[in-house]
Write a protein that holds these residues in place. Structure first.
Motif, PDB file in Angstrom:
ATOM      1  N   ILE A  19     -79.905 -64.125 -10.413  1.00  0.00           N
ATOM      2  CA  ILE A  19     -79.751 -64.992  -9.252  1.00  0.00           C
ATOM      3  C   ILE A  19     -78.328 -64.818  -8.736  1.00  0.00           C
ATOM      4  O   ILE A  19     -77.356 -65.179  -9.410  1.00  0.00           O
ATOM      5  N   VAL A  20     -78.230 -64.179  -7.580  1.00  0.00           N
ATOM      6  CA  VAL A  20     -76.916 -63.782  -7.056  1.00  0.00           C
ATOM      7  C   VAL A  20     -76.504 -64.717  -5.917  1.00  0.00           C
ATOM      8  O   VAL A  20     -77.266 -64.925  -4.967  1.00  0.00           O
ATOM      9  N   ASN A  21     -75.304 -65.270  -6.049  1.00  0.00           N
ATOM     10  CA  ASN A  21     -74.770 -66.138  -4.988  1.00  0.00           C
ATOM     11  C   ASN A  21     -73.796 -65.317  -4.124  1.00  0.00           C
ATOM     12  O   ASN A  21     -72.695 -64.996  -4.570  1.00  0.00           O
ATOM     13  N   PRO A  22     -74.187 -64.985  -2.888  1.00  0.00           N
ATOM     14  CA  PRO A  22     -73.306 -64.145  -2.058  1.00  0.00           C
ATOM     15  C   PRO A  22     -72.003 -64.835  -1.679  1.00  0.00           C
ATOM     16  O   PRO A  22     -71.052 -64.171  -1.253  1.00  0.00           O
ATOM     17  N   ALA A  23     -71.949 -66.167  -1.850  1.00  0.00           N
ATOM     18  CA  ALA A  23     -70.716 -66.889  -1.496  1.00  0.00           C
ATOM     19  C   ALA A  23     -69.741 -66.947  -2.677  1.00  0.00           C
ATOM     20  O   ALA A  23     -68.574 -67.281  -2.506  1.00  0.00           O
ATOM     21  N   ALA A  24     -70.213 -66.623  -3.885  1.00  0.00           N
ATOM     22  CA  ALA A  24     -69.369 -66.773  -5.082  1.00  0.00           C
ATOM     23  C   ALA A  24     -68.261 -65.726  -5.126  1.00  0.00           C
ATOM     24  O   ALA A  24     -68.472 -64.564  -4.743  1.00  0.00           O
ATOM     25  N   GLY A  25     -67.091 -66.160  -5.596  1.00  0.00           N
ATOM     26  CA  GLY A  25     -65.960 -65.247  -5.758  1.00  0.00           C
ATOM     27  C   GLY A  25     -65.606 -64.536  -4.467  1.00  0.00           C
ATOM     28  O   GLY A  25     -65.258 -63.350  -4.509  1.00  0.00           O
ATOM     29  N   ASN A  26     -65.728 -65.231  -3.360  1.00  0.00           N
ATOM     30  CA  ASN A  26     -65.469 -64.642  -2.030  1.00  0.00           C
ATOM     31  C   ASN A  26     -66.262 -63.356  -1.801  1.00  0.00           C
ATOM     32  O   ASN A  26     -65.746 -62.373  -1.279  1.00  0.00           O
ATOM     33  N   GLY A  27     -67.504 -63.339  -2.236  1.00  0.00           N
ATOM     34  CA  GLY A  27     -68.385 -62.194  -1.980  1.00  0.00           C
ATOM     35  C   GLY A  27     -68.430 -61.174  -3.114  1.00  0.00           C
ATOM     36  O   GLY A  27     -69.198 -60.209  -3.064  1.00  0.00           O
ATOM     37  N   LYS A  28     -67.629 -61.408  -4.176  1.00  0.00           N
ATOM     38  CA  LYS A  28     -67.550 -60.442  -5.284  1.00  0.00           C
ATOM     39  C   LYS A  28     -68.905 -60.268  -5.983  1.00  0.00           C
ATOM     40  O   LYS A  28     -69.299 -59.151  -6.328  1.00  0.00           O
ATOM     41  N   ALA A  29     -69.621 -61.392  -6.164  1.00  0.00           N
ATOM     42  CA  ALA A  29     -70.902 -61.343  -6.892  1.00  0.00           C
ATOM     43  C   ALA A  29     -71.886 -60.417  -6.157  1.00  0.00           C
ATOM     44  O   ALA A  29     -72.542 -59.574  -6.769  1.00  0.00           O
ATOM     45  N   TYR A  30     -71.960 -60.583  -4.841  1.00  0.00           N
ATOM     46  CA  TYR A  30     -72.920 -59.800  -4.053  1.00  0.00           C
ATOM     47  C   TYR A  30     -72.599 -58.298  -4.109  1.00  0.00           C
ATOM     48  O   TYR A  30     -73.492 -57.464  -4.234  1.00  0.00           O
ATOM     49  N   LYS A  31     -71.278 -58.007  -4.072  1.00  0.00           N
ATOM     50  CA  LYS A  31     -70.848 -56.596  -4.075  1.00  0.00           C
ATOM     51  C   LYS A  31     -71.205 -55.883  -5.378  1.00  0.00           C
ATOM     52  O   LYS A  31     -71.246 -54.658  -5.431  1.00  0.00           O
ATOM     53  N   MET A  32     -71.435 -56.629  -6.437  1.00  0.00           N
ATOM     54  CA  MET A  32     -71.701 -56.016  -7.749  1.00  0.00           C
ATOM     55  C   MET A  32     -73.170 -55.668  -7.963  1.00  0.00           C
ATOM     56  O   MET A  32     -73.530 -55.115  -9.007  1.00  0.00           O
ATOM     57  N   ILE A  33     -74.027 -55.974  -7.002  1.00  0.00           N
ATOM     58  CA  ILE A  33     -75.467 -55.697  -7.166  1.00  0.00           C
ATOM     59  C   ILE A  33     -75.726 -54.216  -7.513  1.00  0.00           C
ATOM     60  O   ILE A  33     -76.464 -53.926  -8.464  1.00  0.00           O
ATOM     61  N   PRO A  34     -75.122 -53.248  -6.797  1.00  0.00           N
ATOM     62  CA  PRO A  34     -75.417 -51.833  -7.133  1.00  0.00           C
ATOM     63  C   PRO A  34     -75.053 -51.487  -8.582  1.00  0.00           C
ATOM     64  O   PRO A  34     -75.781 -50.730  -9.233  1.00  0.00           O
ATOM     65  N   LYS A  35     -73.943 -52.054  -9.083  1.00  0.00           N
ATOM     66  CA  LYS A  35     -73.534 -51.786 -10.467  1.00  0.00           C
ATOM     67  C   LYS A  35     -74.591 -52.306 -11.456  1.00  0.00           C
ATOM     68  O   LYS A  35     -74.937 -51.632 -12.426  1.00  0.00           O
ATOM     69  N   ILE A  36     -75.089 -53.508 -11.173  1.00  0.00           N
ATOM     70  CA  ILE A  36     -76.105 -54.109 -12.060  1.00  0.00           C
ATOM     71  C   ILE A  36     -77.385 -53.274 -12.010  1.00  0.00           C
ATOM     72  O   ILE A  36     -77.983 -52.971 -13.051  1.00  0.00           O
ATOM     73  N   GLU A  37     -77.770 -52.866 -10.790  1.00  0.00           N
ATOM     74  CA  GLU A  37     -78.988 -52.050 -10.608  1.00  0.00           C
ATOM     75  C   GLU A  37     -78.889 -50.757 -11.427  1.00  0.00           C
ATOM     76  O   GLU A  37     -79.819 -50.389 -12.148  1.00  0.00           O
ATOM     77  N   LYS A  38     -77.733 -50.091 -11.303  1.00  0.00           N
ATOM     78  CA  LYS A  38     -77.524 -48.802 -11.981  1.00  0.00           C
ATOM     79  C   LYS A  38     -77.680 -48.987 -13.506  1.00  0.00           C
ATOM     80  O   LYS A  38     -78.414 -48.232 -14.161  1.00  0.00           O
ATOM     81  N   TYR A  39     -77.041 -50.019 -14.035  1.00  0.00           N
ATOM     82  CA  TYR A  39     -77.076 -50.271 -15.480  1.00  0.00           C
ATOM     83  C   TYR A  39     -78.510 -50.555 -15.947  1.00  0.00           C
ATOM     84  O   TYR A  39     -78.976 -49.978 -16.936  1.00  0.00           O
ATOM     85  N   MET A  40     -79.217 -51.401 -15.212  1.00  0.00           N
ATOM     86  CA  MET A  40     -80.561 -51.792 -15.623  1.00  0.00           C
ATOM     87  C   MET A  40     -81.526 -50.603 -15.535  1.00  0.00           C
ATOM     88  O   MET A  40     -82.396 -50.440 -16.403  1.00  0.00           O
ATOM     89  N   ASN A  41     -81.348 -49.760 -14.488  1.00  0.00           N
ATOM     90  CA  ASN A  41     -82.213 -48.582 -14.354  1.00  0.00           C
ATOM     91  C   ASN A  41     -81.958 -47.606 -15.506  1.00  0.00           C
ATOM     92  O   ASN A  41     -82.903 -47.045 -16.079  1.00  0.00           O
ATOM     93  N   GLU A  42     -80.688 -47.424 -15.832  1.00  0.00           N
ATOM     94  CA  GLU A  42     -80.346 -46.518 -16.948  1.00  0.00           C
ATOM     95  C   GLU A  42     -80.964 -46.996 -18.260  1.00  0.00           C
ATOM     96  O   GLU A  42     -81.418 -46.217 -19.081  1.00  0.00           O
ATOM     97  N   LYS A  43     -80.972 -48.317 -18.451  1.00  0.00           N
ATOM     98  CA  LYS A  43     -81.523 -48.880 -19.706  1.00  0.00           C
ATOM     99  C   LYS A  43     -83.040 -49.024 -19.636  1.00  0.00           C
ATOM    100  O   LYS A  43     -83.668 -49.442 -20.606  1.00  0.00           O
ATOM    101  N   ASN A  44     -83.601 -48.768 -18.445  1.00  0.00           N
ATOM    102  CA  ASN A  44     -85.047 -48.837 -18.253  1.00  0.00           C
ATOM    103  C   ASN A  44     -85.624 -50.229 -18.582  1.00  0.00           C
ATOM    104  O   ASN A  44     -86.645 -50.360 -19.258  1.00  0.00           O
ATOM    105  N   ILE A  45     -84.937 -51.239 -18.086  1.00  0.00           N
ATOM    106  CA  ILE A  45     -85.388 -52.622 -18.309  1.00  0.00           C
ATOM    107  C   ILE A  45     -85.819 -53.218 -16.974  1.00  0.00           C
ATOM    108  O   ILE A  45     -85.151 -53.015 -15.954  1.00  0.00           O
ATOM    109  N   LYS A  46     -86.945 -53.953 -17.000  1.00  0.00           N
ATOM    110  CA  LYS A  46     -87.460 -54.547 -15.751  1.00  0.00           C
ATOM    111  C   LYS A  46     -86.577 -55.707 -15.318  1.00  0.00           C
ATOM    112  O   LYS A  46     -86.163 -56.527 -16.159  1.00  0.00           O
TER     113      LYS A  46
END
Ligand code: ATP
Length: 290
Positions: free
Chosen positions: A5-32
Protein backbone atom coordinates in the motif's frame (compact mmCIF):
# COMPACT_ATOMS: atom_id res chain seq x y z
CA UNK A 1 1.10 -13.01 -1.76
CA UNK A 2 2.17 -9.56 -0.66
CA UNK A 3 0.14 -6.32 -0.94
CA UNK A 4 2.04 -3.03 -1.05
CA UNK A 5 0.00 0.00 0.00
CA UNK A 6 1.86 3.01 -1.34
CA UNK A 7 1.15 6.55 -0.16
CA UNK A 8 2.24 8.97 -2.93
CA UNK A 9 2.19 11.85 -0.43
CA UNK A 10 4.59 10.16 2.03
CA UNK A 11 8.15 11.42 2.34
CA UNK A 12 7.42 14.19 -0.18
CA UNK A 13 6.82 11.61 -2.92
CA UNK A 14 9.74 9.30 -2.00
CA UNK A 15 7.47 6.28 -1.40
CA UNK A 16 5.88 6.52 -4.85
CA UNK A 17 9.27 6.88 -6.58
CA UNK A 18 10.44 3.57 -5.09
CA UNK A 19 7.77 1.46 -6.83
CA UNK A 20 10.11 0.36 -9.70
CA UNK A 21 12.74 -0.79 -7.18
CA UNK A 22 10.17 -2.87 -5.29
CA UNK A 23 8.82 -4.32 -8.57
CA UNK A 24 12.32 -5.31 -9.72
CA UNK A 25 13.11 -7.05 -6.40
CA UNK A 26 9.81 -8.94 -6.26
CA UNK A 27 10.09 -10.07 -9.91
CA UNK A 28 13.64 -11.31 -9.32
CA UNK A 29 12.47 -13.31 -6.29
CA UNK A 30 9.46 -14.57 -8.26
CA UNK A 31 6.98 -13.70 -5.53
CA UNK A 32 3.38 -12.66 -6.25
CA UNK A 33 2.52 -9.10 -5.27
CA UNK A 34 0.14 -6.26 -5.99
CA UNK A 35 0.39 -2.50 -5.57
CA UNK A 36 -2.43 -0.40 -4.12
CA UNK A 37 -1.96 3.37 -4.36
CA UNK A 38 -3.75 5.59 -1.84
CA UNK A 39 -5.81 8.39 -3.37
CA UNK A 40 -6.76 10.38 -0.26
CA UNK A 41 -6.04 10.48 3.50
CA UNK A 42 -7.65 7.44 5.15
CA UNK A 43 -7.63 5.39 1.92
CA UNK A 44 -4.84 3.16 3.31
CA UNK A 45 -7.32 1.66 5.80
CA UNK A 46 -9.89 0.94 3.07
CA UNK A 47 -7.25 -0.66 0.82
CA UNK A 48 -5.83 -2.76 3.67
CA UNK A 49 -9.35 -4.11 4.38
CA UNK A 50 -9.69 -5.03 0.68
CA UNK A 51 -6.31 -6.78 0.77
CA UNK A 52 -7.40 -8.93 3.72
CA UNK A 53 -10.42 -10.18 1.73
CA UNK A 54 -8.12 -11.03 -1.20
CA UNK A 55 -6.05 -13.43 0.94
CA UNK A 56 -2.79 -11.48 1.04
CA UNK A 57 -0.52 -12.83 3.81
CA UNK A 58 1.40 -9.59 4.32
CA UNK A 59 0.14 -6.04 3.81
CA UNK A 60 3.01 -3.59 3.53
CA UNK A 61 2.79 0.09 4.41
CA UNK A 62 5.05 1.92 1.95
CA UNK A 63 5.33 5.36 3.53
CA UNK A 64 5.65 6.97 6.93
CA UNK A 65 3.89 6.73 10.28
CA UNK A 66 0.58 7.97 8.88
CA UNK A 67 0.57 5.17 6.29
CA UNK A 68 1.49 2.55 8.92
CA UNK A 69 -1.34 3.86 11.13
CA UNK A 70 -3.88 3.58 8.30
CA UNK A 71 -2.77 0.07 7.32
CA UNK A 72 -2.84 -1.16 10.92
CA UNK A 73 -6.38 0.16 11.30
CA UNK A 74 -7.31 -1.95 8.26
CA UNK A 75 -5.64 -5.22 9.28
CA UNK A 76 -6.13 -5.17 13.07
CA UNK A 77 -7.56 -8.36 14.58
CA UNK A 78 -6.81 -10.31 11.40
CA UNK A 79 -4.08 -12.88 10.95
CA UNK A 80 -2.49 -10.79 8.21
CA UNK A 81 0.97 -9.42 9.02
CA UNK A 82 2.02 -5.78 8.72
CA UNK A 83 5.17 -5.10 6.72
CA UNK A 84 6.85 -1.70 6.58
CA UNK A 85 9.03 0.00 3.99
CA UNK A 86 9.84 3.21 5.86
CA UNK A 87 9.71 5.92 3.22
CA UNK A 88 8.02 8.70 5.16
CA UNK A 89 9.55 11.75 6.78
CA UNK A 90 9.69 10.67 10.44
CA UNK A 91 9.30 6.85 10.36
CA UNK A 92 9.14 6.68 14.16
CA UNK A 93 7.33 3.32 14.38
CA UNK A 94 9.84 1.64 12.03
CA UNK A 95 12.68 3.24 14.02
CA UNK A 96 11.60 1.33 17.15
CA UNK A 97 11.76 -2.00 15.29
CA UNK A 98 15.01 -1.03 13.53
CA UNK A 99 13.51 -1.54 10.08
CA UNK A 100 16.05 -0.08 7.64
CA UNK A 101 15.19 2.78 5.29
CA UNK A 102 17.05 0.99 2.52
CA UNK A 103 14.29 -0.47 0.33
CA UNK A 104 16.07 -3.76 -0.45
CA UNK A 105 16.98 -4.38 3.21
CA UNK A 106 13.41 -3.62 4.28
CA UNK A 107 12.13 -6.06 1.62
CA UNK A 108 14.50 -8.76 2.87
CA UNK A 109 12.85 -8.51 6.31
CA UNK A 110 9.44 -9.18 4.75
CA UNK A 111 10.69 -12.28 2.98
CA UNK A 112 12.21 -13.70 6.19
CA UNK A 113 8.57 -14.14 7.34
CA UNK A 114 9.68 -13.58 10.91
CA UNK A 115 6.54 -12.28 12.63
CA UNK A 116 5.44 -11.36 16.13
CA UNK A 117 2.29 -10.03 17.79
CA UNK A 118 2.31 -6.62 19.44
CA UNK A 119 -0.17 -4.74 21.63
CA UNK A 120 -2.29 -1.80 20.52
CA UNK A 121 -3.95 1.10 22.29
CA UNK A 122 -7.62 1.32 21.40
CA UNK A 123 -8.60 4.98 21.63
CA UNK A 124 -12.21 6.07 22.23
CA UNK A 125 -13.27 2.54 21.19
CA UNK A 126 -12.55 2.95 17.48
CA UNK A 127 -8.98 4.08 16.66
CA UNK A 128 -6.06 1.69 16.92
CA UNK A 129 -2.78 3.31 17.90
CA UNK A 130 0.42 1.30 17.82
CA UNK A 131 2.99 3.97 18.36
CA UNK A 132 2.36 7.10 20.44
CA UNK A 133 -0.67 9.26 21.22
CA UNK A 134 0.02 12.68 22.71
CA UNK A 135 -1.70 15.80 24.01
CA UNK A 136 -0.47 19.25 25.01
CA UNK A 137 1.96 21.67 23.44
CA UNK A 138 3.39 19.30 20.81
CA UNK A 139 -0.08 18.18 19.68
CA UNK A 140 -1.08 21.86 19.36
CA UNK A 141 2.01 22.44 17.22
CA UNK A 142 0.90 19.55 14.97
CA UNK A 143 -2.48 21.25 14.47
CA UNK A 144 -0.83 24.55 13.59
CA UNK A 145 1.60 22.84 11.17
CA UNK A 146 -1.36 21.51 9.17
CA UNK A 147 -2.76 25.06 8.95
CA UNK A 148 0.56 26.76 8.11
CA UNK A 149 1.40 24.08 5.50
CA UNK A 150 -1.31 25.59 3.28
CA UNK A 151 0.83 28.70 2.93
CA UNK A 152 4.43 27.73 3.76
CA UNK A 153 6.77 24.80 3.09
CA UNK A 154 7.86 22.13 5.64
CA UNK A 155 10.46 23.62 8.01
CA UNK A 156 9.11 27.16 7.78
CA UNK A 157 5.61 25.88 8.55
CA UNK A 158 6.97 23.92 11.54
CA UNK A 159 9.04 26.83 12.91
CA UNK A 160 6.18 29.33 12.60
CA UNK A 161 3.81 26.87 14.30
CA UNK A 162 6.23 26.28 17.16
CA UNK A 163 6.71 30.02 17.78
CA UNK A 164 2.97 30.64 17.51
CA UNK A 165 2.06 27.88 20.00
CA UNK A 166 4.94 28.59 22.44
CA UNK A 167 3.85 32.20 22.90
CA UNK A 168 0.20 31.40 23.45
CA UNK A 169 0.36 28.05 25.27
CA UNK A 170 -1.30 27.80 28.68
CA UNK A 171 -0.93 24.42 30.43
CA UNK A 172 -4.09 22.30 30.18
CA UNK A 173 -5.98 21.25 33.33
CA UNK A 174 -6.67 17.55 33.01
CA UNK A 175 -8.00 14.74 35.18
CA UNK A 176 -6.28 11.46 34.35
CA UNK A 177 -7.49 8.11 35.66
CA UNK A 178 -4.61 5.64 35.38
CA UNK A 179 -5.86 2.11 36.15
CA UNK A 180 -8.19 3.51 38.82
CA UNK A 181 -5.75 6.04 40.30
CA UNK A 182 -7.12 9.55 39.71
CA UNK A 183 -4.69 12.43 39.34
CA UNK A 184 -5.31 16.09 38.50
CA UNK A 185 -2.53 17.90 36.71
CA UNK A 186 -1.66 21.06 34.79
CA UNK A 187 0.27 19.65 31.88
CA UNK A 188 2.71 20.93 29.30
CA UNK A 189 2.32 17.64 27.47
CA UNK A 190 1.47 13.98 28.01
CA UNK A 191 2.17 10.92 25.86
CA UNK A 192 0.78 7.38 25.90
CA UNK A 193 1.79 4.40 23.81
CA UNK A 194 3.40 1.12 22.93
CA UNK A 195 6.64 2.24 21.26
CA UNK A 196 9.20 4.91 22.12
CA UNK A 197 9.59 7.48 19.35
CA UNK A 198 7.62 10.38 17.98
CA UNK A 199 8.27 13.69 16.21
CA UNK A 200 10.94 12.24 13.94
CA UNK A 201 13.21 10.72 16.61
CA UNK A 202 12.29 12.02 20.09
CA UNK A 203 12.47 9.07 22.52
CA UNK A 204 9.46 10.27 24.48
CA UNK A 205 8.55 6.87 26.03
CA UNK A 206 12.02 5.37 26.59
CA UNK A 207 10.78 2.29 28.53
CA UNK A 208 7.93 1.38 26.19
CA UNK A 209 7.68 -2.28 25.24
CA UNK A 210 5.07 -3.17 22.61
CA UNK A 211 4.46 -6.67 23.95
CA UNK A 212 4.37 -6.19 27.74
CA UNK A 213 0.58 -5.79 27.98
CA UNK A 214 0.85 -2.18 29.18
CA UNK A 215 0.72 1.32 27.73
CA UNK A 216 3.52 3.61 28.85
CA UNK A 217 2.49 7.02 30.13
CA UNK A 218 4.53 10.17 30.51
CA UNK A 219 3.27 13.44 31.96
CA UNK A 220 5.27 16.66 31.79
CA UNK A 221 3.82 18.96 34.46
CA UNK A 222 3.71 22.77 34.28
CA UNK A 223 7.16 24.30 33.80
CA UNK A 224 8.37 27.53 32.22
CA UNK A 225 8.61 27.56 28.45
CA UNK A 226 12.32 28.25 28.90
CA UNK A 227 12.74 24.97 30.86
CA UNK A 228 10.68 23.14 28.25
CA UNK A 229 13.25 24.15 25.63
CA UNK A 230 15.86 22.28 27.73
CA UNK A 231 13.66 19.25 28.23
CA UNK A 232 13.07 18.70 24.52
CA UNK A 233 16.73 17.97 23.58
CA UNK A 234 16.95 15.57 26.56
CA UNK A 235 13.96 13.71 25.11
CA UNK A 236 15.96 12.93 21.96
CA UNK A 237 17.98 10.53 24.12
CA UNK A 238 15.14 9.51 26.45
CA UNK A 239 16.86 11.22 29.40
CA UNK A 240 13.98 13.56 30.29
CA UNK A 241 12.30 11.01 32.59
CA UNK A 242 14.80 11.80 35.37
CA UNK A 243 13.51 15.40 35.63
CA UNK A 244 11.32 16.42 38.59
CA UNK A 245 8.53 17.75 36.38
CA UNK A 246 8.16 14.38 34.60
CA UNK A 247 5.98 11.48 35.84
CA UNK A 248 5.93 8.01 34.28
CA UNK A 249 3.45 5.14 34.60
CA UNK A 250 2.54 1.85 32.97
CA UNK A 251 -1.20 1.16 32.66
CA UNK A 252 -3.83 -0.97 30.96
CA UNK A 253 -6.58 1.67 30.96
CA UNK A 254 -6.33 5.45 30.91
CA UNK A 255 -9.21 7.93 30.98
CA UNK A 256 -8.50 11.63 30.38
CA UNK A 257 -10.98 14.43 30.97
CA UNK A 258 -10.01 17.93 29.94
CA UNK A 259 -11.80 21.20 30.72
CA UNK A 260 -11.93 22.00 27.00
CA UNK A 261 -11.50 20.23 23.68
CA UNK A 262 -7.94 18.96 23.21
CA UNK A 263 -5.91 18.11 20.14
CA UNK A 264 -4.88 14.48 20.39
CA UNK A 265 -2.15 13.31 18.04
CA UNK A 266 -2.52 9.59 17.29
CA UNK A 267 0.53 8.15 15.51
CA UNK A 268 0.99 11.69 14.14
CA UNK A 269 -2.63 12.15 12.95
CA UNK A 270 -4.74 14.75 14.81
CA UNK A 271 -8.24 14.33 16.27
CA UNK A 272 -10.11 16.68 18.65
CA UNK A 273 -11.84 15.55 21.84
CA UNK A 274 -12.24 16.50 25.52
CA UNK A 275 -12.58 12.92 26.72
CA UNK A 276 -9.97 10.40 25.72
CA UNK A 277 -10.11 6.74 26.73
CA UNK A 278 -7.22 4.40 25.97
CA UNK A 279 -7.35 0.64 26.53
CA UNK A 280 -4.52 -1.74 25.87
CA UNK A 281 -5.39 -4.61 23.53
CA UNK A 282 -2.86 -7.40 23.86
CA UNK A 283 -1.33 -9.17 20.86
CA UNK A 284 -3.69 -7.53 18.39
CA UNK A 285 -1.35 -6.72 15.49
CA UNK A 286 1.02 -9.13 13.76
CA UNK A 287 4.15 -7.50 12.33
CA UNK A 288 7.13 -8.61 10.25
CA UNK A 289 10.36 -7.93 12.14
CA UNK A 290 14.02 -8.81 11.76
N1 ATP B 1 -3.11 10.30 -2.11
C1 ATP B 1 -2.92 11.04 -1.03
N2 ATP B 1 -2.88 12.38 -1.12
C2 ATP B 1 -2.67 13.16 -0.04
N3 ATP B 1 -2.46 12.67 1.21
C3 ATP B 1 -2.49 11.34 1.36
C4 ATP B 1 -2.72 10.44 0.27
N4 ATP B 1 -2.68 9.17 0.73
C5 ATP B 1 -2.45 9.25 2.06
N5 ATP B 1 -2.33 10.54 2.45
C6 ATP B 1 -2.00 11.10 3.77
O1 ATP B 1 -0.62 11.43 3.76
C7 ATP B 1 -0.26 11.70 5.10
C8 ATP B 1 1.23 11.56 5.32
O2 ATP B 1 1.63 10.24 5.18
P1 ATP B 1 2.80 9.61 6.05
O3 ATP B 1 2.61 9.97 7.48
O4 ATP B 1 2.89 8.19 5.71
O5 ATP B 1 4.10 10.34 5.49
P2 ATP B 1 5.04 11.40 6.15
O6 ATP B 1 4.23 12.45 6.84
O7 ATP B 1 6.01 11.83 5.10
O8 ATP B 1 5.86 10.53 7.21
P3 ATP B 1 5.93 10.54 8.83
O9 ATP B 1 4.51 10.54 9.34
O10 ATP B 1 6.66 9.29 9.18
O11 ATP B 1 6.65 11.79 9.19
C9 ATP B 1 -1.12 10.80 5.94
O12 ATP B 1 -1.83 11.60 6.85
C10 ATP B 1 -2.09 10.16 4.94
O13 ATP B 1 -3.42 10.12 5.43
Amino acid sequence: MIAFIVNPAAGNGKAYKMIPKIEKYMNEKNIKYKFFITKYPGHGTVLAREAIKDDFEIVVAVGGDGTVHEVINGIRDSNVALGIIPLGTGNDFARYFRIPKDVYKALEILLMKNTKFIDSAVINKYITCNNVANIGIDADVAVQVTRFKRFFSGILAYTLSLINVLFKYKPYNVKIDIDGKMIKRKIMLAAFGNCSFYGGGFKILPDANPDDGYLDVIIVNEISKFKLLFLLPMAIFGKHTSLKCVETYKAEKIHIDAEKELALCVDGEVILSNTIVLNVKRNSVKICTN
